[in-house]
Design a protein around this motif. Structure first.
Motif, PDB file in Angstrom:
ATOM      1  N   PRO A  24       0.853  -1.205   0.000  1.00 42.29           N
ATOM      2  CA  PRO A  24       0.000   0.000   0.000  1.00 42.29           C
ATOM      3  C   PRO A  24       0.881   1.244   0.000  1.00 42.29           C
ATOM      4  N   ILE A  25       0.630   2.125  -0.974  1.00 42.54           N
ATOM      5  CA  ILE A  25       1.449   3.338  -1.078  1.00 42.54           C
ATOM      6  C   ILE A  25       0.552   4.567  -1.099  1.00 42.54           C
ATOM      7  N   GLY A  26       0.857   5.485  -0.190  1.00 40.45           N
ATOM      8  CA  GLY A  26       0.148   6.757  -0.171  1.00 40.45           C
ATOM      9  C   GLY A  26       1.096   7.846  -0.641  1.00 40.45           C
ATOM     10  N   THR A  27       0.614   8.761  -1.465  1.00 44.44           N
ATOM     11  CA  THR A  27       1.489   9.844  -1.919  1.00 44.44           C
ATOM     12  C   THR A  27       1.116  11.141  -1.214  1.00 44.44           C
ATOM     13  N   ARG A  28       2.125  11.971  -1.001  1.00 46.55           N
ATOM     14  CA  ARG A  28       1.919  13.277  -0.378  1.00 46.55           C
ATOM     15  C   ARG A  28       2.835  14.297  -1.033  1.00 46.55           C
ATOM     16  N   ALA A  29       2.431  15.560  -0.908  1.00 42.53           N
ATOM     17  CA  ALA A  29       3.245  16.636  -1.473  1.00 42.53           C
ATOM     18  C   ALA A  29       4.529  16.786  -0.660  1.00 42.53           C
TER      19      ALA A  29
END
Ligand SMILES: [Zn+2]
Ligand SMILES: [Zn+2]
Length: 353
Positions: free
Chosen positions: A322-327
């Motif tokens: 599971p990969i979450g992206t953020r600025a």
């Protein structure tokens, strides 16, 4: 260029602007597309590792210099190359292998730059990818990721190579014939589970004290999960491994998990300690010969292992972590969430988004 830097141990990372550097010699400049946030960044940020018994290993005494741009799981697009940089051209998207040595010593020449005594690791001893741009000293550290999305490939640079190198130490035929035990179902643990499957592993028992992480491990294909904090955790692991484990990989590395891992070994088994949580254990020395056990440390991975890992991933697909992206500007919040144990899988910053 912009970067978020550790200027003072434990204090929030600070936005720094400076002229974008031009690559010299064999250097390659990347525009950062993805930068994974790794648990070891918390240690670097804090400036120490716990050694147990109240002792600490101070990283500023070990060659880490501030201010530092952390971030060692990077994928970027080549935007400029030095006059001596071959193999890559502007526009190429590449994973940066961060575990760099001097490149000159016997250890480096053997391909084990990750064990060099003068490390230049990106995001640790030199500036990393919590930034718009990243300078890589030589194209040999850059790897083609094919059509894998940048944010899926980035974690291969640390959690991927770390898990892969530990699994290689399990060795054949144990990996194919025996269930193995992984302690810690965080980002690296889940990567280990996925890669063990990709490498043809017989089955993986995942141990974690957090029910949400055990749930994630189960969903990802663990043959069994065990609550490492349960009073009968050892009994459960022994039951799941038909009496004892031939290999335990400890991705936590606390005194308690190392103890549990060692106690869970079958005669002739191997404990591979990877995690840097900190702590200590006392072991009666006769146990080593009597139980014919091996305890081995594993630290990230080598350049040849990175090439093998990417070849494996090309054949079997990107590990379904599971990969979450953020600025990029959310880096402080991402680190704090990681510290609070709120992150399942991996958070990846996307500076170019
Ligand atoms: Zn890492
Ligand atoms: Zn070296």
């Amino acid at each position: 260029m912009q970067s978020y830097d550790v200027c003072e141990c434990g204090a929030p990372l600070r936005l720094v602007e400076r002229p974008t550097p031009r690559p010299q010699g064999s250097e390659v400049l990347l525009r950062v597309l993805a930068a994974g946030v790794c648990h070891s960044d918390l240690h670097i940020w804090d400036g120490y590792y716990e050694l147990g018994a109240g002792k600490r290993l101070q990283l500023l005494e070990r060659g880490i210099k501030l201010p530092l741009t952390m971030g060692h799981e990077n994928v970027g697009e080549v935007v400029a190359v030095g006059p001596a940089a071959d193999r890559v051209k502007v526009g190429d998207v590449r994973l940066a292998h961060p575990w760099m040595g001097c490149g000159e010593c016997k250890v480096c020449k053997r391909g084990e730059e990750n064990l060099c005594l003068t490390p230049r690791n990106l995001g640790v001893f030199s500036n990393g990818g919590y930034a718009t741009h990243l300078m890589v000293p030589h194209p040999r550290y850059l790897f083609d990721i094919g059509d894998m999305p940048a944010e899926k490939a980035a974690p291969l640079a640390c959690s991927g190579i770390t898990a892969y190198s530990a699994l290689k130490k399990v060795g054949e035929p144990v990996l194919r014939e025996e269930p193995i035990v992984i302690i810690g179902a965080g980002g690296v643990g889940l990567m280990g589970l996925a890669l063990a499957q990709a490498m043809g592993g017989r089955g993986t028992i995942m141990v974690d004290i957090d029910p949400a992480k055990r749930e994630a491990a189960k969903a990802a294909g663990a043959v069994a999960t065990v609550d490492g904090g349960a009073s009968d955790a050892l009994k459960q692991i022994k039951a799941a491994t038909n009496g004892g484990a031939w290999a335990v990989i400890d991705f936590v590395g606390s005194g308690q998990t190392a103890r549990l891992g060692m106690d869970a070994l079958a005669k002739g088994g191997k404990l591979i300690i990877v995690g840097l949580f900190g702590g200590d254990i006392t072991v009666p020395t006769p146990f080593f010969p009597m139980r014919a056990m091996t305890v081995q440390g594993s630290y990230v991975g080598s350049l040849p292992e990175m090439a093998e890992l990417l070849e494996l991933v090309r054949r079997t697909g990107a590990p379904p972590i599971p990969i979450g992206t953020r600025a990029l500007e959310d880096v402080n919040a991402a680190l704090n969430d990681l510290r609070a144990g709120k992150i399942i899988g991996r958070v990846v910053l996307t500076p170019a988004a």
